[in-house]
Motif scaffolding. Structure first.
Motif, short mmCIF file in Angstrom:
data_model
loop_
_atom_site.label_atom_id
_atom_site.label_comp_id
_atom_site.label_asym_id
_atom_site.label_seq_id
_atom_site.Cartn_x
_atom_site.Cartn_y
_atom_site.Cartn_z
N ALA A 28 0.67 -1.27 0.14
CA ALA A 28 0.10 -0.05 -0.08
C ALA A 28 0.82 1.37 0.12
O ALA A 28 0.66 2.17 -0.60
CB ALA A 28 -0.81 0.03 1.29
N VAL A 29 1.87 1.32 0.95
CA VAL A 29 2.80 2.44 0.78
C VAL A 29 3.58 2.63 -0.35
O VAL A 29 3.80 3.67 -0.76
CB VAL A 29 3.63 2.34 2.32
N GLU A 30 4.01 1.54 -0.93
CA GLU A 30 4.77 1.52 -2.17
C GLU A 30 3.89 2.07 -3.33
O GLU A 30 4.46 2.96 -3.97
CB GLU A 30 5.31 0.23 -2.62
N ARG A 31 2.81 1.66 -3.30
CA ARG A 31 1.90 2.35 -4.57
C ARG A 31 1.70 3.85 -4.03
O ARG A 31 1.68 4.66 -5.00
CB ARG A 31 0.69 1.35 -4.54
N ALA A 32 1.48 4.21 -2.88
CA ALA A 32 1.16 5.55 -2.63
C ALA A 32 2.35 6.30 -3.16
O ALA A 32 2.26 7.58 -3.45
CB ALA A 32 1.02 5.71 -0.96
N ARG A 33 3.33 5.99 -2.84
CA ARG A 33 4.97 6.47 -3.20
C ARG A 33 4.88 6.95 -4.92
O ARG A 33 5.65 7.79 -5.15
CB ARG A 33 5.75 5.75 -2.84
N ARG A 34 4.16 6.27 -5.77
CA ARG A 34 3.96 6.26 -6.87
C ARG A 34 3.05 7.42 -7.59
O ARG A 34 3.24 7.90 -8.63
CB ARG A 34 3.61 4.77 -7.65
N SER A 35 2.46 8.04 -6.50
CA SER A 35 1.65 9.20 -6.67
C SER A 35 2.33 10.34 -6.80
O SER A 35 3.13 10.59 -5.80
CB SER A 35 0.45 9.22 -5.93
N ALA A 36 2.08 11.29 -7.58
CA ALA A 36 2.76 12.57 -7.74
C ALA A 36 2.37 13.46 -6.63
O ALA A 36 3.23 14.15 -5.94
CB ALA A 36 2.36 13.23 -9.08
N TYR A 37 1.38 13.12 -6.08
CA TYR A 37 0.82 13.87 -4.96
C TYR A 37 1.75 13.63 -3.57
O TYR A 37 2.07 14.61 -2.90
CB TYR A 37 -0.74 13.64 -4.83
N PHE A 38 1.81 12.47 -3.51
CA PHE A 38 2.93 12.04 -2.35
C PHE A 38 4.56 12.01 -2.51
O PHE A 38 5.02 11.53 -1.74
CB PHE A 38 2.35 10.47 -1.99
N LYS A 39 4.87 12.66 -3.63
CA LYS A 39 6.22 12.67 -3.85
C LYS A 39 6.98 13.29 -2.71
O LYS A 39 6.80 14.41 -2.36
CB LYS A 39 6.53 13.43 -5.00
N GLY A 40 7.89 12.44 -1.97
CA GLY A 40 8.87 13.23 -1.24
C GLY A 40 8.09 13.13 0.35
O GLY A 40 8.95 13.38 1.34
N LYS A 41 6.91 12.76 0.40
CA LYS A 41 6.20 12.71 1.62
C LYS A 41 6.09 11.46 2.39
O LYS A 41 5.83 11.28 3.65
CB LYS A 41 4.53 13.23 1.60
N LEU A 42 6.43 10.39 1.68
CA LEU A 42 6.53 9.06 2.39
C LEU A 42 8.03 8.25 2.36
O LEU A 42 8.27 7.20 2.58
CB LEU A 42 5.61 8.14 1.77
N ASP A 43 9.02 9.24 2.02
CA ASP A 43 10.34 8.69 1.83
C ASP A 43 10.66 8.03 3.02
O ASP A 43 11.82 7.27 3.30
CB ASP A 43 11.27 9.69 1.30
N HIS A 44 10.43 8.78 4.08
CA HIS A 44 10.92 8.32 5.70
C HIS A 44 10.40 7.19 6.04
O HIS A 44 10.77 6.67 7.23
CB HIS A 44 10.90 9.55 6.63
N ILE A 45 9.40 6.70 5.58
CA ILE A 45 8.64 5.49 5.92
C ILE A 45 9.73 4.03 5.78
O ILE A 45 10.04 3.79 4.49
CB ILE A 45 7.35 5.22 5.50
N ASP A 46 9.80 3.27 6.86
CA ASP A 46 10.70 1.98 6.66
C ASP A 46 9.61 0.97 6.41
O ASP A 46 8.92 0.54 7.12
CB ASP A 46 11.21 1.69 7.95
N LEU A 47 9.57 0.51 4.88
CA LEU A 47 8.59 -0.41 4.48
C LEU A 47 8.63 -1.89 5.23
O LEU A 47 7.73 -2.69 5.38
CB LEU A 47 8.87 -0.61 2.96
N ASP A 48 9.80 -2.17 5.80
CA ASP A 48 10.13 -3.30 6.58
C ASP A 48 9.43 -3.43 8.15
O ASP A 48 9.68 -4.34 8.80
CB ASP A 48 11.47 -3.75 6.67
N ARG A 49 9.09 -2.16 8.41
CA ARG A 49 8.44 -2.04 9.90
C ARG A 49 7.32 -1.51 9.92
O ARG A 49 6.70 -1.02 11.06
CB ARG A 49 9.49 -1.09 10.61
N LEU A 50 6.36 -1.73 9.10
CA LEU A 50 5.06 -1.12 9.00
C LEU A 50 4.12 -1.98 9.96
O LEU A 50 3.11 -1.37 10.34
CB LEU A 50 4.44 -1.21 7.49
N ASP A 51 4.41 -3.15 10.38
CA ASP A 51 3.72 -3.77 11.33
C ASP A 51 3.81 -3.20 12.73
O ASP A 51 3.20 -3.53 13.79
CB ASP A 51 4.04 -5.23 11.25
#
Length: 260
Positions: A28-51
């Motif tokens: 879900a987060v990886e797909r959101a990162r593909r949106s131009a709207y979220f560019k740069g807003k989710l780069d700090h999220i660690d995908l391996d720790r989302l649980d």
């Protein structure tokens, strides 16, 4: 694509739900990162720790007002990630809190979205033996169509009435009298209007065939619930959804909050 066998209803265990979240949240987060709207807003999220709830909390909350700030002619290019050729439906929001928005749905979206609505039919205990009278609006807002399609996919008979502007209230009462549906689905306020119509024309709605009253899209206070159940002689099941996602939750026979 996730199969519905991977997300059974009811869930087999809490561990199974946790495993599903662990696998799907990074997607879900990886797909959101593909949106131009979220560019740069989710780069700090660690995908391996989302649980980890603390990591999930780092995702900035987005409000409906922020969505409305995106110009309609730029929404599909700046916010959405699928190409227009993949869109099979547009779902309109209710507009209860402001300007309504239109959300595109791909075939993959519909694969999951319809399962949400099937669960709204299953959670109250509806089966193939039931007939569903649908009084949700049958216009550009999708809710009425989705309830009807989900019920049919589960093998239930359906009566596609829509609200009073689709099928007059007196005719709806006559259809309840003649076709004898066991389930009514619609907005609570319109359910009260139908009950008043039945009272005015001398039809005993509380003694009719309807035993379940499914409602969503507006709040149901304890007083309104009591009045509806008394006037319809049916058990009310409150449900919830949002156009941005799909059907989200429903009461069961326990009537102790919603199952999400």
């Amino acid at each position: 694509m996730l199969t519905l066998d991977d997300a059974p209803y009811p869930a087999k265990s809490r561990d199974g739900i946790s495993a599903l979240h662990k696998a799907r949240l990074p997607i879900a987060v990886e797909r959101a990162r593909r949106s131009a709207y979220f560019k740069g807003k989710l780069d700090h999220i660690d995908l391996d720790r989302l649980d980890d709830p603390n990591e999930w909390r780092k995702i900035p909350i987005m409000t409906k007002d922020q969505l409305r700030e995106v110009p309609a002619d730029r929404f599909y290019e700046d916010f959405c990630i699928a190409p227009r050729a993949d869109v099979v439906e547009y779902w309109r929001s209710g507009g209860a809190t402001g300007r309504p928005l239109f959300y595109p749905r791909s075939a993959e979206d519909m694969h999951y979205g319809m399962e949400g609505f099937r669960r709204l039919i299953r959670a109250p205990g509806c089966t193939r033996d039931d007939i569903v009278h649908i009084s949700f609006p049958m216009g550009i807002h999708p809710v009425g169509h989705l309830y009807a399609r989900a019920a049919e996919e589960l093998g239930l008979a359906t009566i596609w009435c829509g609200a009073g502007n689709n099928t007059p209230s007196e005719l709806q009462i006559d259809l309840i009298r003649t076709l004898k549906p066991t389930v009514w689905a619609g907005m609570a306020s319109y359910g009260l209007q139908l009950a008043q119509t039945a009272e005015r024309i001398g039809f005993d709605l509380a003694g009719s065939s309807v035993t379940r009253f499914l409602t969503a899209a507006e709040p149901v206070s304890p007083g309104k619930r009591e009045r509806i159940e008394r006037m319809w002689g049916a058990k009310l099941f409150d449900q919830f959804g949002c156009t941005e996602g799909s059907a989200m939750g429903s009461e069961s026979d326990a009537h102790d909050g919603m199952h999400f």
